[in-house]
Structures are given as structure tokens and as C-alpha cells.
Design an enzyme around this catalytic site. Structure first.
Site, PDB file in Angstrom:
ATOM      1  N   LEU A 512       0.739  -1.950  -0.050  1.00  0.00           N
ATOM      2  CA  LEU A 512      -0.262  -0.246   0.147  1.00  0.00           C
ATOM      3  C   LEU A 512       0.989   1.124  -0.228  1.00  0.00           C
ATOM      4  O   LEU A 512       0.347   2.169  -0.296  1.00  0.00           O
ATOM      5  CB  LEU A 512      -1.498  -0.215   1.649  1.00  0.00           C
ATOM      6  N   GLY A 513       2.059   0.903   0.315  1.00  0.00           N
ATOM      7  CA  GLY A 513       2.475   2.222   0.732  1.00  0.00           C
ATOM      8  C   GLY A 513       3.979   2.222   1.269  1.00  0.00           C
ATOM      9  O   GLY A 513       3.792   0.847   1.925  1.00  0.00           O
ATOM     10  N   GLY A 515       7.645   4.556   3.591  1.00  0.00           N
ATOM     11  CA  GLY A 515       7.896   5.260   4.114  1.00  0.00           C
ATOM     12  C   GLY A 515       8.865   5.057   5.400  1.00  0.00           C
ATOM     13  O   GLY A 515       9.525   3.624   5.142  1.00  0.00           O
ATOM     14  N   GLY A 518       8.640   2.230   7.702  1.00  0.00           N
ATOM     15  CA  GLY A 518       8.705   1.028   7.511  1.00  0.00           C
ATOM     16  C   GLY A 518       7.559   0.601   6.037  1.00  0.00           C
ATOM     17  O   GLY A 518       6.967   2.031   5.248  1.00  0.00           O
ATOM     18  N   VAL A 520       4.282  -0.585   4.398  1.00  0.00           N
ATOM     19  CA  VAL A 520       2.992  -1.123   3.971  1.00  0.00           C
ATOM     20  C   VAL A 520       2.161  -2.025   3.963  1.00  0.00           C
ATOM     21  O   VAL A 520       1.466  -2.019   2.180  1.00  0.00           O
ATOM     22  CB  VAL A 520       1.940   0.175   5.036  1.00  0.00           C
ATOM     23  N   LYS A 536       2.529  -3.430   9.066  1.00  0.00           N
ATOM     24  CA  LYS A 536       3.437  -2.371   8.627  1.00  0.00           C
ATOM     25  C   LYS A 536       4.221  -3.107   9.491  1.00  0.00           C
ATOM     26  O   LYS A 536       4.754  -3.435  10.333  1.00  0.00           O
ATOM     27  CB  LYS A 536       2.919  -1.179   9.730  1.00  0.00           C
ATOM     28  N   ASP A 630       3.912  13.954  15.251  1.00  0.00           N
ATOM     29  CA  ASP A 630       4.195  13.558  13.375  1.00  0.00           C
ATOM     30  C   ASP A 630       2.331  14.029  12.954  1.00  0.00           C
ATOM     31  O   ASP A 630       2.519  12.898  11.909  1.00  0.00           O
ATOM     32  CB  ASP A 630       4.743  12.542  13.160  1.00  0.00           C
TER      33      ASP A 630
END
Ligand SMILES: *[C@@H]1O[C@H](CO)[C@@H](O)[C@H](O)[C@H]1NC(C)=O
Ligand SMILES: *[C@@H]1O[C@H](CO)[C@@H](O)[C@H](O)[C@H]1NC(C)=O
Ligand SMILES: *[C@@H]1O[C@H](CO)[C@@H](O)[C@H](O)[C@H]1NC(C)=O
Ligand SMILES: *[C@@H]1O[C@H](CO)[C@@H](O)[C@H](O)[C@H]1NC(C)=O
Ligand SMILES: *[C@@H]1O[C@H](CO)[C@@H](O)[C@H](O)[C@H]1NC(C)=O
Ligand SMILES: *[C@@H]1O[C@H](CO)[C@@H](O)[C@H](O)[C@H]1NC(C)=O
Ligand SMILES: *[C@@H]1O[C@H](CO)[C@@H](O)[C@H](O)[C@H]1NC(C)=O
Ligand SMILES: *[C@@H]1O[C@H](CO)[C@@H](O)[C@H](O)[C@H]1NC(C)=O
Length: 795
Positions: A512-513, A515, A518, A520, A536, A630
């Protein structure tokens, strides 16, 4: 009537009766079965069907007929769904009463009765029919002519036969849906509104006076015939070969009539999935449009609404702000989660409520006022100001005000217009307890957007410093608590093995993504009715020990609020550290706000309030005060009903070590950082307040705070421009292309002032999140904000 039925049977079906006679194994008078834990049933000669007791729960038994050879032993007929039999009850074949069911104290619970005398024997047939027959081969009773909710191949229904759906999936009591082959020769589907006695027809076959029988024939067709045998109308038409398949047709508890088939052989090579599969268009084809009850809730229960699933069966769902009355039966309606609007004229509470928009949705009936030629805005204001109004339906200039309970709710592309449902902004139910916010899992799961976590070397350096400071300030508290926390840490959190998560994500297939924290992945837990989750995989091992990791994770896991993404569990196995979160079907706020078409002003208001509540909980209500560090639109996720939830809390702290090398551009997150990050000042929860202020600016203006390519130079940094506009008394300029917001300018101004308080350079000047929540809701006056230092100074 029964005599008519039997007479007809005798005239029409002498042949089947005699062929049946060859295959049955006879039960003699006096035979009995007892309801207890041991299986007790009478099987048909080939063992296809069984007659006997089925356990429905603690000491409650259902006398039933079921498919014996398939795994789920699907029930096709039952005698006492409304009056379950206690342990030790007995069913016996008697000469006078036929089948008689008695409880352990010999009280009669049910009996078949007999049409005629001279009962000689009974038999369970391989067709699924249970028959009572006299010595002269006259059928005195059979289960086929008294169906419950299911009909089987070779079954024929005569005029006057009624079929009753069960109450819910697992409750065999008589439900609210029925069909009847009326004596007038018409086939009618109707619903009885519980508890009223009126009935409402939702589907009828226009065959008045012509129908004679409903037949389910061996090749899988269900149809209506006339007296001379001509087919009048096909109800279902299966196109699959039915050889090698079991079949049934059932009036489901949700009111649709569906035909199913199931392969007979476990090793069937047909590639057909094991289990019942729908094989025909349900009747009615779209129950959502066909059913409307004048009195009663409609099919889904009060306050609930229908959507049509891919299988063309209805799904009942609760609107935002409502939860199911009975979590075991979604057709029982929904109740408000919040205290309704006060009707005290001197305290109208208008500010405490918003209208949530539901496109293509309506609640038929339950309207008490109706206006024509109005704008949506007028409709909104009229409903908000009116304490009786639970929802407004707006469609083509028509505005209907609806009161509680809402009835006949439906959502789908065939609905013209939208519903605006009133919910209280202030969340009176959010307490810091573990179980108060178990979410409704019925939301349709879809593909998540990205859960990108952008970060940077620079930010991480800062995070390192900050987290150290936070850590230090928490340490004394921690050492006192640690023992206690370690004892409690596993409660409510699931530990997963790496293998489990590997399987749940199909080998980490759907990314899914990615960053700095880590990568995901999307995954699913459970096979039957899988819950989608987000897994994650943490980028690198931190320097922490196992114990520390688990303690941190469990602290995060102990937060429980509907505006926080729930951490469901973790895996801590050697090199593998993974976190498992609930899945958010609508992706990130960043995508929602900046990429897709602009969300409505009212939707944005709710998101602002959602985030503020989530943060307020983290800072003040939660047992361990947590600073997020964040807050940015990328870290706010939206669930199926567009409720905003804060994600990734505590990760900054958790991943403080070894996070110094990343290459992501700095700007993404940097725009949200409070000045103290750059100034070697102690960091408090006020850093989140600052970031929230920036987020608020973005939500007001639907634009990124920092936009280097902005045409007008003064608008490069939105926060600066917002102050300029506020200062010049031209707040309207901020939302001039946004009609809804322009008309709600009082609130826009309040939000702007709140945002300006949040982004004060001096952390002490920034209000707490709790105060901010009150400011946004209008519960307190927002004082005139001082000039924030130029935003540029912190870039
Ligand atoms: C009983 O059977 C007779 C014929 O034997 C039939 O005429 C009558 O309709 C039946 N009654 C019921 C209730 O089935
Ligand atoms: C069942 O009983 C009937 C009547 O007594 C008899 O004619 C028939 O042969 C029996 N069938 C079996 C399979 O025992
Ligand atoms: C009950 O039925 C199940 C499945 O038909 C079978 O596996 C089990 O052995 C039976 N138990 C008893 C006590 O007969
Ligand atoms: C089934 O539903 C009915 C109606 O609500 C209820 O009275 C009954 O107790 C339920 N039965 C079971 C076994 O839950
Ligand atoms: C079942 O009904 C359909 C439709 O009338 C017909 O085409 C088919 O031949 C029938 N099958 C049997 C076995 O009677
Ligand atoms: C059956 O009856 C219908 C009218 O109910 C008639 O139109 C049709 O011709 C009849 N069919 C036969 C085979 O008699
Ligand atoms: C599997 O299929 C074969 C033939 O296709 C059959 O002989 C066998 O009995 C089947 N086994 C089971 C367990 O159904
Ligand atoms: C209505 O609200 C006012 C102001 O809060 C309060 O003083 C009054 O007692 C309320 N009246 C009722 C009937 O609750």
C-alpha cells in the site's frame, strides 16, 4: 384446507407416492427421538436427508430436516422455531397425533396432526420429504406441504400455502417476510411490520386467478402452473447443469427468494466452490426499490438503510452516528450514539450538530415537513435549527424533514437526491476505556490509498533529540509504572507469528505504501468473513530490547478512541517487527483533500473535529499522555464512513534509533513542524497543536500550506495569507470559490481564529487540544488571536 391439499396430492401424484414407497425405510408407531447431546436422527434410505433434533444453543433444540451429507448440514424444514425444545424433549410417532413433540414434563410443544386415521408408518425420504402414511398408503401428513422457508426439487406448493422466512441467519423463529400462494391464485411476497399487524406487499406475480401450483422440478426450475399444467411464469431459472448438485430455494431472512446449488462430491472436478452458490436472479430482483412500508421500518429496521450487495441481496447498515441495536442481527435497526438535540428554545444547540451527507440515500416516509423550491443550504439550516429534525432529504429543490425513527432507508444509484443526517459534534461517548469504541465492522472495505510516511534525515535527527527528551520526561513515571504495565501489556493485544502475517498478506503481495517507518501491506485475517488489516513491516530493528518494544507497542495498543486508527496486534520475532492495524478503506486525508475533488465544507468540518477529538484524547484523556509528533494529512486516515482517524501514533518514539538515513524530500513534513523543533527547546504536546493548526488551515482552504508554485506570492505560505486575510477582515476571500463555506462564514472565521491561536510561535500561547475542541464547536468564545510570527521564519 389440508384436505384439499391432500386430495390434490392424491389425484396428481399417485405415481411419486408409489415410487417413494420403494426407497423408504419405515418407522413404526412408537418410534421416538430424544433431544440431547448425542446425535439422534432418522436418516433417509440413501442418507441424503436426516430428521431429528438440532442444537440451537444451550439446551435448546430444533426439530428439523437437513441435508445430511454436506458439511454445514443445511436445515430445510423445522417444526418448532418459535418454541425451541429443552434438553430431554422427545418426538414420538403416535397413532392419534402423528408426530408429537413433548418436553421432559410431557407437555406438548408441537404436533403434526393427522388428516385422517390409521397411521401405519412414517418415513424420511431421499427427496427431503418426511411423510406419515396409513396402512392403505394414504399420505396423512408430509413436510413438503407445510414448508418453513425452504423448498426442494420435486416439491409442489398448493394454493393457500404460506412460506415464512426465519427471523435472522441463525434464529429459526418466524421472521417478518413471507410469501403466499393465495387462494385467489396469486403469488404474493409481503412483510409484516413487527410488532404491528398490517402487512405490506413488496412483490406480486400478476397471475390473479390463474395460478394453481408452484413447482420446483428436478431440473432446477421453480415455476407457477395453471390447473391444466401450463407454465405461467418462471420464478427462477437456473442455467447450470444440476446433475451432481444439491439444490434448494429459500425465502431468506432478508426477504429475497434465492435458489442455491451445492456440489454433491467433495472432490467434484467442476471447479465449483464447496458451499452453496446462488444460481438465479433473486425475487424480487431489487428488494431495495420494491419494499416500502407505510407502517413499520421497511426491511432493515428503524434508522437503518439498505444497500444492494453484488449478490443482489440487501445489506443493512447504520448511518454515521448510529450503531446497531442488536449486534447479532443487522436487520434489527440502529440507535443514535449521541444525546439528541435539546428542544429548549433558549438553548438551541445548533452549533453542536452537523449534517453528514449521504449521497444517493433516502428514508422514505417518516417525514413531517416538506418544502419545495429550496436550496440545499436552506434545507440544511432548516434541519439544524429544528430539534425535531433527525435528517433532511434534499433532492432537486425539494427538502423533506424527517423525524426519528427513520424508516425505509435505502442507498443506491436508483435513489435521487441525498440524505443529510444530523449528528452531534461533541463526542460524549469518548472515554479512555478499552472497549468503548469497538467499531462497527460492517463497513464495506475497499482499497486503501497510500499510507506513505514521508520523512527525512533532518526530521529524524530532530525526532531523535525530541524523543530522547520525551523519553527522559516519561522515565521516572515509567519506572514506577513499568511493573504494572508489563503485567497488563498483553491484554487486548494480539501477538502474531511472522508466518501468520505472511499468510494474511499472501506473502506481502499487496503493497500500500512505503515510508521511513517501514513498508505497509494490505492483508486479511480469517477466512469466512475476513477482516481487512494493514500490516506495517518496521524498517529496521531499533536498539530497544524485546521488552521495551513490547511495552511501547502495548502502550499504543491501549489507546482506544474512534478517532485513532486501532492497533490490533504485533509480531516480534527475531529480525521481524510488524504492526497490525485496522484497515481504512478511504485512504489518507492528503489524497482526499489535495488529490481528489474537493470534499464538501461540512465533511471538512467533521474531519477537523474528528482529528481534534483524537488528539485531545491522546494528550489529556488517555492513561499515558502521548505526543504524536507527526500530525499531517498523510497521517490522517479515513474509514468507510469517512470518519477521520489519526494513524502512526507513537511510532516516532518507537523508532527513534537507526532512523537517520533517509532520502525523502524535506518539505512534505517540514511545513507542519513547530518552531521549537528548530530551537533546542523542550518539546511538549503543543508541537501537535501547532501541526494541527496548519492542518486546520489546509482544511479550511483545501490547499497545501506550502505551495511554492502559487501564482500570488503572498499565497505561497497559506498560514501567512490566512493571517493577512483575517487581519484585513477579508476571511471570505479564503473560501470564495467554496459556496458552502462562504455561506457559513461565521464558522469559517471561528476556525481561522482557532488556527491562528494554534500556530503561535510561543508554545505557551497555544491552547490545549481540549480548549481547541471547544473553540471549534463554538462552546467557548475564541478571543482575538495575536500576530503569529511569520511562518517563513521557520522554513
Ligand atoms: C384430508 O384428506 C382429505 C381426503 O382424504 C381431503 O379432502 C382433505 O382436504 C384433507 N384435509 C387436510 C387438512 O389436509
Ligand atoms: C413400509 O410399510 C409399508 C406398509 O406396511 C409396506 O408396504 C412397505 O413394504 C414397507 N417398506 C419398507 C421398506 O419396509
Ligand atoms: C454425530 O455426528 C457427527 C457427524 O455426522 C459424527 O461425526 C459423530 O461421530 C456423531 N456423534 C455421535 C455421538 O454419534
Ligand atoms: C429468536 O428471535 C426471537 C425474536 O426476537 C427471540 O424471541 C428468540 O429468543 C430468538 N431465539 C434465539 C434462539 O435466539
Ligand atoms: C422442469 O421445468 C422446465 C421448465 O418448465 C422444463 O423445461 C423441464 O423439462 C422440466 N424438467 C423436468 C424434469 O420436468
Ligand atoms: C390451459 O389453460 C389455459 C388457460 O388457463 C389455456 O390457455 C391453455 O390452452 C390450456 N392448455 C391446455 C393444454 O389445455
Ligand atoms: C472422488 O471421485 C471419484 C470419481 O470421480 C469417486 O469414485 C470417489 O468416490 C470420490 N471420492 C469421494 C471421497 O467423494
Ligand atoms: C432551558 O435552558 C435554560 C438555559 O440553559 C435553562 O435556564 C432552563 O432551565 C432550561 N429549561 C428547561 C425546561 O430545561
Amino acid at each position: 384446507m389440508a384436505s384439499v391439499i391432500l386430495g390434490i396430492l392424491l389425484v396428481l401424484a399417485p405415481l411419486p407416492l408409489s415410487t417413494e414407497a420403494q426407497t423408504r425405510s419405515n418407522l413404526t408407531l412408537g418410534s421416538s427421538l430424544t433431544a440431547n447431546d448425542r446425535n439422534s436422527s432418522w436418516l433417509s434410505p440413501l442418507g441424503e436427508f436426516a430428521f431429528g433434533f438440532r442444537r440451537m444453543g444451550r439446551g435448546a433444540h430444533l426439530l428439523a430436516i437437513w441435508f445430511e451429507k454436506i458439511e454445514d448440514k443445511t436445515i430445510v424444514w423445522s417444526a418448532n422455531g418459535d418454541n425451541l425444545a429443552p434438553e430431554g424433549s422427545k418426538v414420538q410417532l403416535t397413532a392419534n397425533g402423528g408426530l408429537v413433540l413433548t418436553d421432559p414434563r410431557e407437555r406438548e410443544l408441537w404436533s403434526s396432526g393427522l388428516n385422517g386415521t390409521g397411521l401405519a408408518y412414517a418415513a424420511m425420504l431421499d427427496t427431503g420429504n418426511f411423510i406419515l402414511v396409513s396402512a392403505s398408503h394414504v399420505k396423512l401428513w408430509d413436510s413438503f406441504s407445510r414448508p418453513t422457508d425452504t423448498i426442494l426439487p420435486t416439491q409442489r406448493l398448493d394454493l393457500g400455502t404460506k412460506v415464512n422466512a426465519r427471523y435472522s441467519k441463525m434464529n429459526y423463529s418466524t421472521g417478518r417476510f413471507h410469501f403466499m400462494l393465495g387462494d385467489d391464485g396469486n403469488l404474493v411476497f409481503y412483510a409484516t411490520p413487527d410488532p404491528y399487524d398490517a402487512s405490506d406487499t413488496y412483490w406480486r406475480c400478476n397471475t390473479l386467478g390463474r395460478v394453481f401450483q408452484l413447482i420446483f422440478n428436478q431440473s432446477g426450475q421453480v415455476y407457477l402452473t395453471t390447473r391444466n399444467g401450463t407454465v405461467l411464469k418462471l420464478l427462477t431459472s437456473s442455467t447450470v447443469p444440476t446433475n451432481g448438485f444439491y439444490q434448494r430455494a429459500i425465502l431468506e431472512y432478508d426477504g429475497v427468494f434465492v435458489q442455491y446449488i451445492h456440489p454433491k462430491m467433495a472432490n467434484s472436478s467442476s471447479g465449483w466452490p464447496m458451499g452453496w452458490s446462488t444460481v438465479s436472479t433473486p425475487v424480487p430482483p431489487n428488494i431495495c426499490t420494491s419494499i416500502t412500508q407505510e407502517i413499520g421500518s421497511g426491511a432493515c429496521g428503524f434508522n437503518s438503510y439498505y444497500t444492494l450487495g453484488d449478490d443482489r441481496r440487501p445489506r443493512c447498515q447504520c448511518p454515521p452516528g448510529y450503531t446497531p441495536l442488536d449486534s447479532t442481527n443487522e436487520m434489527n435497526g440502529c440507535i443514535q450514539d449521541f444525546v439528541p438535540q435539546s428542544c429548549n428554545g433558549s438553548r438551541p444547540e445548533t452549533d453542536q450538530f452537523v449534517l453528514r451527507e449521504m449521497l444517493e440515500t433516502t428514508w422514505d416516509r417518516s417525514d413531517y415537513e416538506h418544502s419545495t423550491a429550496q436550496t440545499e443550504d436552506w434545507c440544511r439550516e432548516a434541519c439544524l435549527a429544528d430539534c425535531f429534525c433527525a435528517a433532511a432529504i434534499f433532492s432537486n429543490g425539494f427538502c423533506w424533514k424527517k423525524k426519528n425513527p427513520l424508516s425505509n432507508g435505502k442507498m443506491g444509484p436508483w435513489v435521487d437526491g441525498k440524505a443529510l443526517i444530523k449528528v452531534r459534534i461533541h463526542d460524549t461517548t469518548s472515554k479512555c476505556t478499552k472497549n468503548d469504541q469497538k467499531k462497527n465492522k460492517n463497513t464495506t472495505m475497499m482499497i486503501i490509498g497510500s499510507v506513505l510516511l514521508s520523512c527525512s534525515a533532518f526530521v529524524n535527527l530532530l525526532l531523535l533529540l525530541i524523543t530522547y527528551l520525551i523519553y527522559r520526561s516519561f522515565r521516572s513515571r515509567d519506572s514506577k509504572l513499568s511493573r504494572q504495565v508489563q503485567i497488563n501489556q498483553v491484554i487486548g493485544m494480539r501477538t502474531f507469528t511472522y508466518q501468520e502475517l505472511h499468510e494474511a498478506t499472501y506473502g506481502f503481495k499487496e503493497k500500500l505504501g512505503r515510508g521511513s517507518f517501514g513498508t505497509v501491506y494490505k492483508g486479511a485475517l480469517g477466512f469466512e468473513d475476513p477482516d481487512f488489516v494493514v500490516v506495517k513491516v518496521l524498517a529496521t530493528r531499533t536498539g530497544e530490547s524485546e521488552k521495551e518494544f513490547e511495552r511501547e507497542v502495548s502502550a499504543i495498543g491501549q489507546t482506544n478512541h474512534k478517532n485513532l486508527v486501532q492497533l490490533l496486534g504485533f509480531c516480534n520475532e527475531g529480525q521481524h517487527r510488524l504492526l497490525v492495524y485496522e484497515f481504512m478503506s478511504n485512504g489518507t486525508l492528503a489524497d482526499f483533500l489535495f488529490c481528489a475533488s474537493r470534499p464538501s465544507w461540512y465533511r471538512r468540518i467533521e474531519i477537523v473535529c474528528d482529528v481534534a477529538r483524537g488528539l485531545s484524547y491522546l494528550h489529556e484523556d488517555c492513561s499515558r499522555h502521548i505526543i504524536h509528533c507527526d500530525i499531517k494529512p498523510q497521517n490522517i486516515l479515513l474509514d468507510g464512513s469517512l470518519t477521520a482517524k489519526i494513524s502512526d501514533l507513537g511510532l516516532a518514539k518507537l523508532l527513534m534509533a537507526n532512523q537517520t538515513r533517509t532520502t525523502t524530500g524535506v518539505r512534505g513534513t517540514r511545513g507542519y513542524l513547530a518552531p521549537e523543533w528548530f530551537r533546542n527547546m523542550p518539546v511538549s504536546s503543543k508541537v501537535d497543536v501547532y501541526s494541527f493548526g496548519i492542518l486546520l488551515v489546509e482544511l479550511i482552504c483545501c490547499r497545501k500550506n506550502y505551495e511554492p508554485k502559487a501564482e500570488i506570492e503572498a499565497q505561497i505560505v497559506m498560514a501567512d495569507w490566512v493571517y493577512d486575510c483575517y487581519h484585513n477582515g477579508s476571511v471570505l476571500q479564503l473560501v470564495e470559490s467554496d459556496e458552502e463555506a462562504s455561506r457559513d462564514i461565521k464558522r469559517v472565521k471561528r476556525f481561522v481564529m482557532t488556527a491562528l491561536w494554534c500556530i503561535q510561535e510561543d508554545p505557551a500561547l497555544r491552547p490545549t487540544m481540549k480548549k481547541i475542541t471547544q473553540m471549534l464547536e463554538g462552546a467557548v468564545e475564541v478571543p482575538v488571536p495575536p500576530v503569529p510570527s511569520s511562518f517563513m521564519s521557520s522554513i
